[in-house]
Scaffold this active site. Structure first.
Site, short mmCIF file in Angstrom:
data_model
loop_
_atom_site.label_atom_id
_atom_site.label_comp_id
_atom_site.label_asym_id
_atom_site.label_seq_id
_atom_site.Cartn_x
_atom_site.Cartn_y
_atom_site.Cartn_z
CB ALA A 59 -0.89 0.02 1.25
CD GLU B 214 0.67 2.09 3.87
OE1 GLU B 214 1.26 3.17 3.69
OE2 GLU B 214 1.25 0.98 3.84
CG HIS C 220 3.63 5.94 6.55
ND1 HIS C 220 4.89 6.12 7.04
CD2 HIS C 220 3.66 4.76 5.84
CE1 HIS C 220 5.68 5.10 6.66
NE2 HIS C 220 4.95 4.25 5.95
N1 HT7 Z 1 5.85 3.76 1.76
C1 HT7 Z 1 5.31 2.79 0.86
C2 HT7 Z 1 6.37 2.38 -0.08
C3 HT7 Z 1 5.90 1.86 -1.40
C4 HT7 Z 1 6.71 1.62 -2.50
C5 HT7 Z 1 8.08 1.78 -2.66
C6 HT7 Z 1 8.64 1.45 -3.91
C7 HT7 Z 1 7.83 0.95 -4.91
C8 HT7 Z 1 6.48 0.80 -4.73
C9 HT7 Z 1 5.94 1.13 -3.50
N2 HT7 Z 1 4.65 1.09 -3.05
C10 HT7 Z 1 4.62 1.53 -1.76
C11 HT7 Z 1 4.75 1.61 1.56
C12 HT7 Z 1 4.79 1.69 3.02
O1 HT7 Z 1 5.79 1.38 3.63
O2 HT7 Z 1 3.85 2.12 3.63
ZN ZN Z 2 5.54 2.37 5.38
#
Ligand code: HT7
Ligand code: ZN
Length: 871
Positions: A264, A300, A303
């Site tokens: 996500a 999420e 965050h």
């Molecule tokens: N912070 C988000 C990271 C993420 C991501 C990174 C690289 C490629 C696709 C991605 N989709 C989501 C996920 C999280 O840690 O909440």
């Molecule tokens: Zn994260």
């Protein structure tokens, strides 16, 4: 490809005060019009004449203007990945129009189509595939976004923040404008357009503000959003109560999409979720799936403060937001469910996946010092070990000072892009503690090893623990300075009670700071059995020569629930390692009575939490035993585990059968901790019963499969039979399952994974056949993970077949995926990179395949980095 170093960080020469975007979504292209208000950064010492922006090669530039003056080709240059305008004033408006093609975007970074729904993924560097920009997290801007699209096909148009205007055009198209008042880096930008439906609720914050909560999905999945909504509201309340953090916009949205590279994404006010992490229903989702939804929704949401309000200065600081947020979501899950079970599950993951990463060619510190492709650093180390580092600060400071440190961190840095040093500095300031040495956890890779011995002096009633710490070399450093390690310890009397220690406490935190230290406990009346590393207080490997009798004693008496489980694991490891050696030497395998006796006692104790009983009665995994081996003998580990499980099944058949019956539930299904625990133990019992060699247990599994009113029981029965000796019964159950669930993509994924992880011979041919099945799609990461990922990661016996067929298969898929989706390709290749851990023949076979990947044309940066570092 070039290497980027943390030491080269420089502040951005320009800032973007505001960003106005207009997206015109058309069938064969999307036009992106951007109006950016740029100013020179007063904090930047150098004053370049020109402006360098990020922009992927796929962008087609249609127009570029500075303060209304259209630029011509002589005014700027476009290079691989950048656009440079030769000369710009100190403050100006930059207008650009670019054309992009979301329909052709199979990498799923930037703007792409997921089953007809437009959506974005901008972290880490996806925004540069949308338009030219300063695509770095320390450039934060206020965004206003207008989305224009055909109204009939894309009735829902979303972006970050609050909706401020909307209208219809005469040609059947419509538009919506969104304004996000909080400055944010481009990686938090999001856009969604599609034919989606939603469920709605409201949340009233602690200060009385009403927030609209909207969860979007395809119409057919609308009935699977309730659990996510409940989890979201619980997360919002928990963050207020535990961290004092309130939500800040008028609306919070989550959109479910089927094509997504990770779980996500926390885009401000508009989270985009992989369907696998947001949809849940009794019939289609297992208990583990329900818990995953709860955890990811919380992650999420958290965050919004740890990541969005306070973000990372640069991508080397990724763990600043990810480690802290994983720690926060783990504590939330622990509060919502069983704390000990959650800890056990997290430690299992850490000790298999993260420890093996730390011992492999891609090992890196929690704050890496360099990278080629940042997408490769969304790792177990940054996330899970990063969370352990935050947990250790929590342990060292205690809950009150930790909370004060967190409050100070958010107060000091709200609206800023900062570093892990800033996080630790806030913790130091709030607690008055010096964490200088502790910060080595951020800069040194590798898993520390603690070698512990003890002595008891009855004449003086003194007990001593002598602790040596060391850390093996990793690619970035061969010598490691000692870590600051909180080691939580209790001492058990021969009666099995906790001895009172300092100030009457029964658990003390020993602080290791040197390579060798001795800790003295006075007033200890009898020789104790130490309970070491309670709650897994640090991400280390611990060696202490427990006898089997001491481990059985700890299993029964340790007041620390985690360490009761750990004692069972340690006992299992000792017994299985002996069986592995017997198998390798061609000796007869005999199961120890100690294990049978210990298991029987646990199984018969009806006062215990059934979930913990299930965890305790699960032998150390194949992966964990491999991780503990100097050279991994896949076949011997598999044979030893199979033998032990079969022998336990025969020895304890009556107990497993009674426990199975005790766990049957006759009230309506709930994904509650209590029911989850009962189903967990019931299905563990079923797994043993199927090994007892009696057809009546096959019938029991088949009955459970047919009668189940929930996916946990149905899928467990299916997987157990498919992976059992009853191979004749498997095809009918598999085809029944598929015809029942062929319209439920997520359930079909589990059908693929069950077959891909089947340890029986022939799994590879089955996987190859399934790649041609209507249910498989190489462009969908969930399908790739369920089939190819499960075969290579969860089917060690077949993947490591001695003829090298598994390795060849994986290399073929990596080469194919390298073109379609580099992020998925580079994640998939991981099992091959661990070649050093296997015998010489396998080492050669694995390296041959890595070389074959390396030699293939046009390697992406993602795959190149992983393969070149591991060859
Ligand atoms: N912070 C988000 C990271 C993420 C991501 C990174 C690289 C490629 C696709 C991605 N989709 C989501 C996920 C999280 O840690 O909440
Ligand atoms: Zn994260």
């Amino acid at each position: 490809p070039s290497v980027i170093y943390l030491k080269d960080y420089q502040v951005p020469p320009f800032l973007i005060e505001s960003t106005q975007l207009r997206f015109e979504l058309e069938d064969d292209r999307t036009l992106v019009k951007a109006e950016l208000r740029l100013t020179r950064n007063p904090e930047c010492q150098v004053k370049p004449r020109g402006l360098l922006m990020h922009g992927d090669e796929s962008l087609r530039l249609c127009r570029l203007a500075v303060d209304g003056q259209v630029l011509t080709a002589k005014d700027y240059s476009i290079d691989a990945g950048t656009l440079t305008i030769a000369e710009v004033p100190d403050q100006f408006i930059l207008e650009s129009v670019v054309e992009i093609d979301p329909a052709k975007n199979t990498a799923l970074e930037g703007l792409y189509l997921s089953d007809g729904v437009y959506c974005t993924q901008c972290e880490a560097e996806g925004f540069r595939r949308i338009t030219y920009y300063l695509d770095r997290p320390d450039v934060m801007s206020v965004f206003t976004t207008t989305v224009v699209a055909d109204k009939a096909r894309f009735p829902v148009l979303l972006s970050n923040g609050n909706p401020v205007a909307e209208g219809d055009d005469s040609d059947g198209r419509h538009w919506v404008t969104w304004e996000d008042p909080f400055p944010k880096p481009a990686y938090l930008f999001a856009l969604v357009a599609g034919d989606l439906k939603h469920i709605e609720d409201t949340f009233t914050t602690a200060s009385g503000k009403q927030v609209a909560l909207r969860l979007f999905a395809e119409e057919k999945d609308l009935d699977k959003l309730d659990h996510a909504m409940t989890s979201l509201k619980a997360s919002m309340r928990w963050d207020e109560q535990v961290y004092g953090r309130e939500y800040d916009l008028e609306i919070y949205m989550i959109v479910a999409v089927d094509f997504f590279n990770m779980g996500a994404m926390e885009n401000k006010g508009l989270n985009v979720f992989n369907t696998s992490c947001v949809l849940a229903s009794q019939k289609t989702t297992t208990d583990a799936g329900f818990q995953r939804v709860e955890a990811v929704v919380a992650h999420e949401y958290f965050h919004n403060w740890s990541g969005n309000r306070v973000t990372c200065r640069d991508w080397f600081q990724l763990s600043l937001k990810e480690g802290f947020t994983v720690f926060r979501d783990a504590e939330f899950s622990a509060d919502m469910n069983s704390r000990t079970v959650k800890r056990v599950e997290d430690v299992q993951l850490l000790r298999t996946a993260q420890f093996s990463e730390d011992a492999g060619p891609m090992a890196h510190p929690v704050r890496p010092a360099s990278f080629i492709e940042i997408s490769n650093f969304y790792t177990m180390t940054v996330y899970e070990k990063g969370a352990e580092v935050v947990r250790m600060i929590h342990t060292l400071l205690g809950p009150d000072q930790f909370r004060a440190g967190s409050d100070l961190y958010f107060e000091r840095h709200d609206g800023q892009a900062v570093t892990t040093d800033d996080f630790v500095a806030a913790m130091e300031a709030a607690s008055g503690r010096d964490l200088t040495q502790f910060k080595r956890w951020y800069s040194q890779a590798g898993t520390p090893v603690l070698d512990i011995t003890d002595e008891y002096d009855p004449s003086e009633s003194v007990y001593r623990l002598r602790v040596k710490q060391s850390c093996p070399p990793t690619p970035e450093a061969s010598e490691k300075a000692p870590f600051h390690i909180p080691l939580q310890v209790g001492l058990l009397s021969p009666e099995g009670t906790d001895m009172p220690l300092e100030n009457g406490a029964t658990t003390v935190t020993l602080e290791l700071t040197e390579s060798e230290q001795t800790f003295t406990f006075t007033g200890i009346p009898q020789k104790p059995v130490p309970s070491l590393l309670r709650g897994f207080s640090a991400p280390v490997k611990l060696n202490y020569a427990y006898s089997q009798a001491e481990l059985v004693f700890l299993m029964q008496h340790d007041s620390d629930g985690f360490n009761r489980w750990e004692a069972a694991q340690k006992l299992g490891v000792i017994i299985l390692q002996a069986l592995i050696a017997d198998y390798q030497a061609g000796r007869e395998l005999i199961l120890s009575d100690a294990l049978v006796g210990a298991y029987r006692a646990v199984l018969n104790d009806t006062t215990l939490d059934p979930a913990m009983v299930a965890k305790v009665l699960t032998l150390p995994s194949q992966a964990y035993l491999g991780e503990l081996s100097t050279q991994i003998d896949v076949d011997a580990i598999h044979a030893a585990r199979e033998f032990a499980m079969n022998a336990l099944a025969c020895a304890l058949e009556a107990e497993f059968s009674q426990a199975y019956k005790r766990c049957l539930i006759d009230v309506a299904y709930q994904p509650s901790a209590e029911q989850v625990a009962q189903r967990m133990l019931k299905n563990l019992c079923l797994s043993y019963l199927l090994r007892a060699g009696k057809p009546e247990y096959l019938a029991l599994a088949q009955q459970q499969f047919s009668d189940a009113d929930n996916m946990t029981d149905e899928q467990a029965a299916l997987a157990l039979v498919v992976h059992s000796n009853y191979q004749d019964a498997a095809p009918a159950m598999l085809s029944q399952f598929y015809s029942r669930w062929s319209q439920e993509s997520l359930v079909v994924n589990s059908w693929l994974a069950v077959q891909a992880s089947n340890p029986c011979p022939g799994a590879l041919s089955q996987v190859e056949a399934l790649m041609q099945h209507e249910a498989f799609n190489m462009k969908n990461p969930n399908k790739v993970r369920s089939l190819i990922g499960a075969f290579c990661g969860q089917n060690p016996v077949n993947f490591h077949a001695k003829d090298g067929s598994g390795y060849r298969f994986l290399a073929d898929q990596v080469v194919a995926l390298n073109e379609l989706n580099p992020q998925i390709a580079s994640r998939l290749v991981a099992p091959l990179t661990k070649w050093k851990r296997y015998d010489e023949t396998r080492q050669q076979l694995m390296r041959d395949q890595l070389q074959r990947i390396m030699d293939s044309a046009e390697l992406s940066r993602d795959v190149y980095e992983v393969v070149s570092k591991s060859i």
